[in-house]
Each structure stands twice: as structure tokens, then as C-alpha cells.
Design a protein around this motif. Structure first.
Motif, PDB file in Angstrom:
ATOM      1  N   ALA A 241      92.183 105.497  85.906  1.00  0.00           N
ATOM      2  CA  ALA A 241      92.813 104.177  85.950  1.00  0.00           C
ATOM      3  C   ALA A 241      91.937 103.186  86.703  1.00  0.00           C
ATOM      4  CB  ALA A 241      94.187 104.292  86.618  1.00  0.00           C
ATOM      5  N   TYR A 245      90.256  99.840  85.031  1.00  0.00           N
ATOM      6  CA  TYR A 245      90.497  98.533  85.648  1.00  0.00           C
ATOM      7  C   TYR A 245      89.186  97.761  85.754  1.00  0.00           C
ATOM      8  CZ  TYR A 245      92.146  95.144  89.124  1.00  0.00           C
ATOM      9  OH  TYR A 245      92.470  94.007  89.785  1.00  0.00           O
ATOM     10  N   LEU A 290      98.394  99.161  83.516  1.00  0.00           N
ATOM     11  CA  LEU A 290      98.320 100.198  84.542  1.00  0.00           C
ATOM     12  C   LEU A 290      99.615 100.320  85.320  1.00  0.00           C
ATOM     13  CD1 LEU A 290      94.655  99.903  85.748  1.00  0.00           C
ATOM     14  CD2 LEU A 290      95.706 101.659  84.339  1.00  0.00           C
ATOM     15  N   GLU A 293     101.684 102.548  83.389  1.00  0.00           N
ATOM     16  CA  GLU A 293     101.216 103.924  83.472  1.00  0.00           C
ATOM     17  C   GLU A 293     101.661 104.589  84.766  1.00  0.00           C
ATOM     18  OE1 GLU A 293      97.140 104.669  81.420  1.00  0.00           O
ATOM     19  OE2 GLU A 293      97.140 105.831  83.288  1.00  0.00           O
TER      20      GLU A 293
END
Lengths: 446, 472
Positions: A241, A245, A290, A293
Motif C-alpha cells: 500500500a 501510494y 487505500l 482497503e
């Protein structure tokens, strides 16, 4: 009307008290909208609390209070709302009953449940501190995103307990949901804390069991694997992640430079400018992606923590079995001593025997006394072994039932989690397709 | 939003390109050879000389060549009559050096070529020589840049396949651009480059103006550049401003693209660790084994798609942007050269004005005294001086005439080529961005399909499970 109900309530006793201690305490539960009928109904059709009651953790709020002398602490409280489902289903607009609880009270509730139901895989609480953070999330407990996810986790915990066939009828639990003040005292009065300490000691002790139930041993092994693999997964996911990003965010620079570049171009200017906007949008889209997630991560995390609870049930079995084995051994040894004493042979070691050898034979009276003592001890011992055997068997029985229930729940939940993950990925792909298609259109106008 | 990426703080890197300044083509280069592959210093001086023969033709006739008609600007698609490919890199090892040659294949219908097909082998040095000659012959035309020599920053290995491939493509583009150019493609050195065998090329390179001539040109050019141009026409000012800004933007975009590639690589590394955790997990599960394997499988496929998307970025967009960073430097050099030509003219004009002033001035005491000291009649001396001055003035006027033509022709060349360059820049970059955007769309569509098929398999499993439950 509320008063009338309250009067009603005052007469009835604590609902479905499986805890005998509770029966003895004088509790006035502030029954606001439920009556005894409610519990009777539940007991009759075997449904869980959740079927009768809507539970939500609606909000979170910051409070400041005095912890100790000259020390102020800031903590978060959560609004717990309950409402009878029947009323909601009938379309009545019933205002929910509400109270505030802090995280530490949830912890207390859970500890109580762990001790009271050692054969149940007790659902975990959301984490106390943010772990497996990647760059964006702060490890700060006051971070609003963290607080929000915790709110969801607490609600989830309550719903799981309320839907459990056994735990949902627990009085302390019900009390937790419905009465704000005095709950702590009630919990402490159950005396669970003493048990809690011994439980912890037992969980961490090392001892060798001769004949544990194989299924429980396999389960324990599985729980270790589950714990290890889920934490590995969560760590790897967090790193992925973090990197994703970075990729998205750098594209934001395209937006900035395209915009600057468009200023010096004539024919290309418009195309570049609008393409730049799409690059900005692309870079910004990763935040929501995100955040979503994180919910998946929370689902996996729940099972990371569940693995601990599962392990505890297996360890409890080991402990029971160990105690049974120890008692049995002890009993057998005492019986042998008695036999030897009775027949005059001495094969087993005893201090009395040794001292007799060293200091001379004992008198007939002394022997008689000793024999009597042993007989008493044997009787006690047999009783203990019977109790332990029952305890062990019951634990194995109800523990295995709950483990099966847990297993099915886990398979269901995780399947759903993976499906959700796939949906999330697809949503992310669709967003990407849209953004780059838009950008393509802008480029074609260059 | 906190993150480990700071939006505007891409650390500036020092320029890695080593594009020769406009003077280098005229100066004798004894410093290190530009050729990447050479271990030792190349002792042969392969740099081109000064302005070639085409300079000798009448400037007047050249002016028309540079007045481009907007519509005639690009050759009609059917009119392309030179086709060049660059391929087949080969390594050559000698006792002093190792280098790479590329096969250059030409097919053409042009009259100045003796044959219609040529196959030759050329090394990077040869390309450098050609470009140098083109720039010297046409100082204010925009000659496409060559790929750079060894780039330290990327830690690229010297004989790395990717590097060679990128270079090959860039060399091809260079030759294509020259072939497309209406003027440059007619250049004699270009023809020789395409058609001569190795030894022929070597001997051709050695021709050209000698050392002294080149030094003279260089000195003049240095003087001009030191002086600077005084009255630059407005249109060139705006071109200058544009080039400055464009250069900055291209450099930024180049850096951003490199950064994205780097971030993507790191993302892939983490993804590589992540997918196997699902496989590992599936080993401990029964009911969940299939879904877990499905997850691992899907993540693996996404990994592959991401790899491919990254390749597009580094194979297509990055080189295109980088080329235009180099183009910016070329443009700056062209503008400088144009300025220098104008500066030379201005210098001559100033000299003329001075001489005229001198001629028209009152006779000065000092001058007369000197003359009388030398034993000459003051009147005679003055007349001699006037004669001399008149001669010099006439000479200067002639030179200025020529220079004015030269300036006009240089300006027109640049103006014409400027429009041409802008158009091809627009088309090149548009193409690069379009294909990148398309590749990204394709990438996301492929990943979407991966997860869709995962969902399908999950649904299929559910119905299987139901069936089993129903049967039992």
C-alpha cells in the motif's frame, strides 16, 4: 409509559442468569424499553440477543478527565445504542437507548467473557494501538480514521457476542449494553478477576500433557499458523500500500508541470491543461482507494486476533487434561500407599515410611491413623478426579462445538473478505480506466 | 496528506547530458572521445572541420532554400524517398578497444546516390561526426540530437542489452529525422555516411578545412560570442523565452517519469512478497484453500501486468521525453549560433562606423606630427590616410553585404526550421503521451479481467459447495 415499564422491570429479576452469583446480587436494571417478555421469548425460540435487538456503536467523542492528581487525560468514548428490533420492524420510530462506553470498559467486558466461558472462542476487540501502519496512517490513537475504524470494530465485537448462542444470554453483557453506571462494580462483584489472573498464569505456563485430545492439539497448531501467516500478510500488504501510494502521488507532478507547460504552448495548451487536471485527479484517487482497503486489513486483523482466542481454548483443554492427569496420578499413588500400608509391604516411597525405617517401627495406632487419613484422602481424590473428568469432558465437548462454529464463521467471513477485496480491486481498476481514458482524450486534442 | 513522497521536492540532479556547446564543432577536440565503448583514448581526430563546401555557393541562391512555405513544409507522405533502418548491434573487440557497431540499411530513389540500396556498419563515433558536420554546415538549422554517452545516474551497464536497444532506437530516430529534412537530407556528408564503406568513410572524414582555417573561424566565433548580440529581433527573443521554459518543463517531465519508474519497481518488489503469503496460507486451510490460491494467482497476474506497463513507460515515454530535453539544448545552441552570426555583423558595422568617423574627422594634430616626424608632408600624409581608409571602408562594405545576406539566410533557416521543429515536437510528444495513456488503460482493463475471473471462480465454488451440501 416508560415509568410503567420501569416498574415492571423492577419486579423481574436479572434475565436468564446463568451466572449464579448474579442471582444473589441485588441489581436494579434500568429497563427502559424491554420487559421480561423479551427474555422469555428468546429462551423459548432459542434465538440470540441480536435477533431481538439492534445494537450500534453510533459515534465517538473525545473527553478529557482527571486520571490522577494533576494529570489530565484525553480519551474517546463511544455511543452505544440499542433498540428492540420488533419495534423497528413494525415501523415504529423508536428512539434508541444510548449510553457511553470507553475502550477500557470493552476490555473489561471481554476479560470477563474469557474467564466465564473458557470453552468459547471469544471475539477479539479492535486493536488498542494502530499496528501494521503504512506511511499515510498515523499511529496516533486520536487520528479520526483510526477512531472511526475502531468504532466499527467495537460494534462488530458486540454484534458477534450478541449473536453467539451462549454468550448472548449473559447478564453482564446485557447489563453492559443497557446500564451505563454501576456496570463496573457489578462485573467486579462476580469475582472474575481472581479467575482472570489464574487463567493468565495457566495460559503461559509450560507443562506436559500425556494424552491431550488430538483434535485440540491440531487446532492449537493451526492457531499458531493462522497467527503467523496473517501477521505476515498484513505486514506485506501495508508495504504494498505504501509503495502504491508513492506511484500514484508522483503522477500529481505531471499535473503541475503540464499546467505550467500549457502556458507556453498555443495549440497544445488546452489539451495539456486538461490532461493535467486528470493527472491530479489520478494522484488524489489513491487516498480513498487505500482507505477502503483498510477495511479489508481490519477483517484479516480480526482473524489474527481470533487466532489467539482459539489458541486459548485449546490451552484450556490442555490445562484441564493436565490437571486431570495430575489428580489421577496422585490418586493412584495414594491408593498404592494405602495398599502397601495395609499389607505391610513398602514399595512406594513415603516420608512416614522412611522415618519409620530410621527411627523404628510405628505403633499400631499410628498405622491405623495413617491408613484412615489415606482412605479419606482417597475418597476426596476420587471425587476430585470425577469432577475433573467431567470438567474436562465438558470442556472438550462444548469447546469442540464452538470451535466448529468458529471454523464455519471464519470460512464464511474470510470468503466474503476476499470477495470484497476483489470488488475493491475492480473498483480501483475502473477508476484507473476512466482517468486514463480521459487523459487520452485530452492528449488527442493536443 | 503525509506520505513519503513530497510533491514538489524532486531533488534536482545535475544535468547528465554532455551536448557540445556550439563552439565545440569548430574547435579542435583533443579531449576524451565521446564514444562510450572505447577503453583507451582514440588517437584519430574524427571531429569535423568547419563550414563545408556548401557555404561557398552564393548566399542569394541559398535564401530561397530557406523560405519555407507552410504547406510544403512536410514532404507529402508519398514523397518520402529515403528509408533507413538501424539494427543488429554487434560487438567488436580489438587490442586497444571494444566497441559496438550497428548495421545501417538504406533504400533510396534519390539521384545523388549511385545505388538504390546500401548496407554499412557504423559506430556511435560515426554518428557524432555526422551530426557535427551537419551542424557546421547549417548552424541555424535544428539538427535532431543523438543519444547521450554513458549515463552514470541510471547505473546502466555499458553493454547492457536494454541500453544498447534504447540507443539503437535513438540512433534510428536521428537518421530518420535527417532523412526527412528537406535540406539536411541533401547534405553530402549524410550521403557518404549512408553509403561509404568503412575505409572510405575514414578517408572522407580526414578531408575538410585545415587546422589554421578552423582556428581562424573559431577565434572569430569566440570574439562574437564574447561581444554578444545587441539587437536581437523580437521573434528570436520570444523563441528564446520559449526554449528556456520548454527546457525546464522537459527536464521536469523526464525526472518525474524516471521517478515513477523507480516507484513502480519498488511497488513490484513488495508485491512479490505479498502474493505468496496467500499461497502459504492456503496450505493451512481446507475450505479456504481454493479462494486463497485464487487470490495468490490473481495477485501474480497483476504483478505481470504491472511489469509490462512499466516497460512501456521506460521504453516509450522516457526516451521521448529525454530526447526533447536534449532537443532543448540543441535549440539553445542554435539560437546562440544565430546570435553570434548577427553579432559578427554588428561588430563589422561598428567597425565601419568607426572608420567612417575617422575618415570624416578633422585632421588631428597628433597624426600630422607623427607624419612630419616620419618626414612626410602633412597634406600628403592626410591624403594617404584618406585613401587607406577609403579602401578599408570599401572592403568592409563588401564584407558587410555578405554578412547581411548570411544573417538573413541564417534567420530564415532558423525560422523555417523552427516551425518545422514545433510541429514534429507536438506530434512526437502527443504520440508518446497517447500511447502511454492507452497502455495504462489496457493495463487496468487487464487487471479488471483478472479480478472478474476470480469472482467468477468464487461463485462457481459456492454453487459447487451448495451442490455438495445438497447431495449429502
Amino acid at each position: 409509559m416508560a415509568d410503567a415499564e420501569r416498574e415492571d422491570a423492577a419486579e423481574t429479576d436479572t434475565p436468564n442468569a446463568s451466572d449464579t452469583q448474579e442471582k444473589n446480587t441485588n441489581i436494579t436494571i434500568q429497563r427502559i424499553s424491554f420487559n421480561a417478555q423479551f427474555w422469555k421469548q428468546m429462551a423459548e425460540d432459542g434465538s440470540t440477543l441480536l435477533k431481538r435487538m439492534e445494537i450500534t456503536v453510533a459515534e465517538a467523542e473525545k473527553r478529557t478527565g482527571k486520571k490522577a492528581v494533576n494529570m489530565q487525560e484525553t480519551y474517546t468514548v463511544y455511543l452505544l445504542e440499542t433498540r428492540p428490533s420488533a419495534a423497528v420492524n413494525e415501523g415504529q420510530s423508536v428512539a434508541p437507548d444510548a449510553l457511553w462506553r470507553r475502550y477500557s470498559e470493552f476490555e473489561l467486558l471481554r476479560n470477563y467473557l474469557l474467564v466465564t466461558y473458557p470453552f468459547i472462542v471469544v471475539p477479539p476487540l479492535p486493536e488498542k494501538r494502530a499496528e501494521f501502519v503504512w506511511h499515510k496512517l498515523s499511529a496516533d490513537n486520536m487520528d479520526p480514521d483510526f477512531v472511526e475504524r475502531r468504532r466499527v470494530g467495537l460494534e462488530n465485537f458486540l454484534l458477534r457476542v450478541a449473536s453467539h448462542p451462549v454468550m448472548s444470554s449473559d447478564g453482564i453483557f446485557y447489563h453492559f449494553l443497557t446500564q451505563e453506571r454501576g456496570w463496573k462494580e457489578v462485573v467486579y462483584e462476580t469475582g472474575f478477576q481472581a479467575k482472570a489472573e489464574s487463567r493468565l498464569r495457566a495460559l503461559n505456563a509450560t507443562f506436559r500433557v500425556k494424552n491431550p485430545d488430538k483434535r485440540f492439539m491440531e487446532m492449537k497448531h493451526y492457531s499458531d499458523e493462522l497467527q503467523s501467516i496473517t501477521s505476515q500478510l498484513l505486514r506485506a500488504r501495508a508495504r504494498v500500500a505504501d509503495r502504491l501510494y508513492g506511484v500514484y502521488k508522483v503522477h500529481g507532478n505531471y499535473g503541475r508541470v503540464f499546467s505550467e507547460w500549457s502556458a507556453i504552448e498555443k495549440e497544445m495548451g488546452d489539451g495539456l491543461q486538461s490532461a493535467g487536471h486528470h493527472m491530479d485527479a489520478y494522484a488524489a484517487s489513491i487516498d480513498d482507494i487505500l482507505e477502503e482497503e483498510e477495511h479489508y486489513a481490519d477483517q484479516i486483523k480480526e482473524y489474527l486476533f481470533f487466532s489467539e482466542a482459539l489458541r486459548a481454548v485449546c490451552r484450556k483443554h490442555e490445562l484441564s487434561q493436565y490437571e486431570l492427569e495430575t489428580e489421577s496420578l496422585d490418586l493412584a499413588s495414594k491408593k498404592q500407599q494405602r495398599d502397601e500400608l495395609a499389607t505391610g509391604t513398602m514399595r512406594t516411597f513415603s516420608f512416614k515410611g522412611m522415618t519409620t525405617k530410621l527411627f523404628g517401627q510405628e505403633t499400631a495406632d499410628q498405622r491405623e491413623a495413617r491408613l484412615k487419613l489415606l482412605e479419606e484422602q482417597i475418597v476426596e481424590g476420587e471425587e476430585t478426579v470425577r469432577e475433573k473428568t467431567t470438567e474436562c469432558e465438558e470442556h472438550v465437548c462444548s469447546g469442540w462445538v464452538d470451535i466448529q462454529r468458529f471454523k464455519e464463521q471464519k470460512d464464511r467471513d474470510l470468503r466474503e473478505a476476499f470477495i470484497n477485496y476483489a470488488f475493491m480491486q475492480m473498483s480501483m481498476c475502473r477508476k484507473g480506466i476512466q482517468m486514463w481514458t480521459n487523459a487520452k482524450e485530452c492528449f488527442s486534442k493536443m | 496528506m503525509s506520505g513519503n513522497v513530497a510533491d514538489s521536492a524532486i531533488s534536482p540532479t545535475s544535468p547528465t547530458q554532455t551536448i557540445p556547446a556550439d563552439l565545440s564543432g569548430q574547435m579542435l577536440e583533443l579531449d576524451e572521445d565521446d564514444d562510450l565503448e572505447v577503453f583507451s583514448k582514440d588517437t584519430t581526430n574524427t571531429d569535423g572541420g568547419s563550414f563545408n563546401a556548401s557555404m561557398q555557393t552564393s548566399p542569394g541562391s541559398m535564401i530561397n532554400q530557406y523560405k519555407f512555405d507552410e504547406e510544403d513544409e512536410e514532404q507529402e507522405p508519398g514523397a518520402k524517398d529515403i528509408f533507413i533502418t538501424v539494427d543488429d548491434p554487434e560487438s567488436h573487440v580489438t587490442t586497444i578497444e571494444t566497441f559496438i557497431t550497428y548495421r545501417v540499411l538504406t533504400k533510396t530513389t534519390r539521384g545523388e546516390f549511385d545505388s538504390s540500396e546500401y548496407e554499412v556498419r557504423r559506430r556511435y563515433q560515426d554518428f557524432l561526426w555526422l551530426r557535427g558536420r551537419l551542424e557546421e554546415a547549417h548552424p541555424t538549422l535544428i539538427v535532431h540530437p543523438l543519444p547521450e554517452k554513458f549515463v552514470m545516474k541510471g547505473m546502466v551497464e555499458r553493454f547492457n542489452d536494454d541500453f544498447i536497444e534504447t540507443r539503437r532506437r535513438a540512433l534510428h530516430r536521428f537518421l530518420d529525422r535527417v532523412a526527412d529534412h528537406p535540406i539536411l537530407s541533401c547534405n553530402e556528408d549524410f550521403r557518404v555516411f549512408l553509403s561509404a564503406q568503412a575505409w572510405e568513410l575514414t578517408s572522407h572524414k580526414k578531408q575538410g578545412p585545415g587546422f589554421l582555417t578552423r582556428m581562424g573561424e573559431t577565434v572569430r566565433a569566440v570574439a562574437a560570442s564574447v561581444r554578444g548580440v545587441k539587437n536581437r529581433p523580437e521573434e528570436f527573443n520570444s523563441i528564446q523565452e520559449y526554449v528556456e521554459a520548454f527546457s525546464q518543463k522537459m527536464t521536469s517531465l523526464d525526472r518525474i517519469t524516471q521517478r515513477i519508474t523507480k516507484e513502480e519497481k519498488e511497488y513490484l518488489e513488495e508485491l512479490k512478497e505479498y502474493a505468496p503469503t496467500y499461497t502459504l496460507w492456503s496450505g493451512s486451510e481446507e475450505e479456504l484453500a481454493e479462494p486463497l490460491k485464487g487470490m495468490a494467482n490473481s495477485l501474480d497476474r497483476c504483478y505481470q501486468e504491472t511489469e509490462e506497463q512499466g516497460r512501456q513507460l521506460s521504453d516509450c515515454l522516457a526516451p521521448a521525453l529525454h530526447e526533447y530535453v536534449l532537443c532543448s539544448e540543441t535549440l539553445k545552441a542554435v539560437l546562440r549560433r544565430r546570435d553570434n552570426i548577427q553579432a559578427e555583423l554588428e561588430a563589422k558595422n561598428e567597425a565601419l562606423a568607426t572608420k567612417r568617423a575617422d575618415r570624416d574627422a578633422e585632421p588631428r594634430e597628433r597624426g600630422v606630427v607623427w607624419q612630419s616626424l616620419l618626414g612626410k608632408n602633412p597634406e600628403e600624409a592626410r591624403q594617404l590616410k584618406q585613401q587607406r581608409l577609403a579602401g578599408e571602408i570599401d572592403e568592409l562594405k563588401e564584407e558587410i553585404d555578405k554578412m547581411e545576406d548570411r544573417v538573413e539566410w541564417a534567420n530564415n533557416a532558423l525560422k523555417g526550421d523552427w516551425g518545422r521543429w514545433q510541429r514534429s515536437m507536438r506530434s512526437d510528444l502527443k504520440e508518446a503521451f497517447l500511447s502511454t495513456a492507452q497502455k495504462n488503460v489496457d493495463y487496468y482493463e487487464k487487471c479488471l479481467a483478472v479480478w472478474e475471473s476470480f469472482l467468477l471462480s468464487m461463485r462457481a465454488e459456492v454453487s459447487e459447495v451448495d451442490q455438495r451440501a445438497g447431495d449429502s
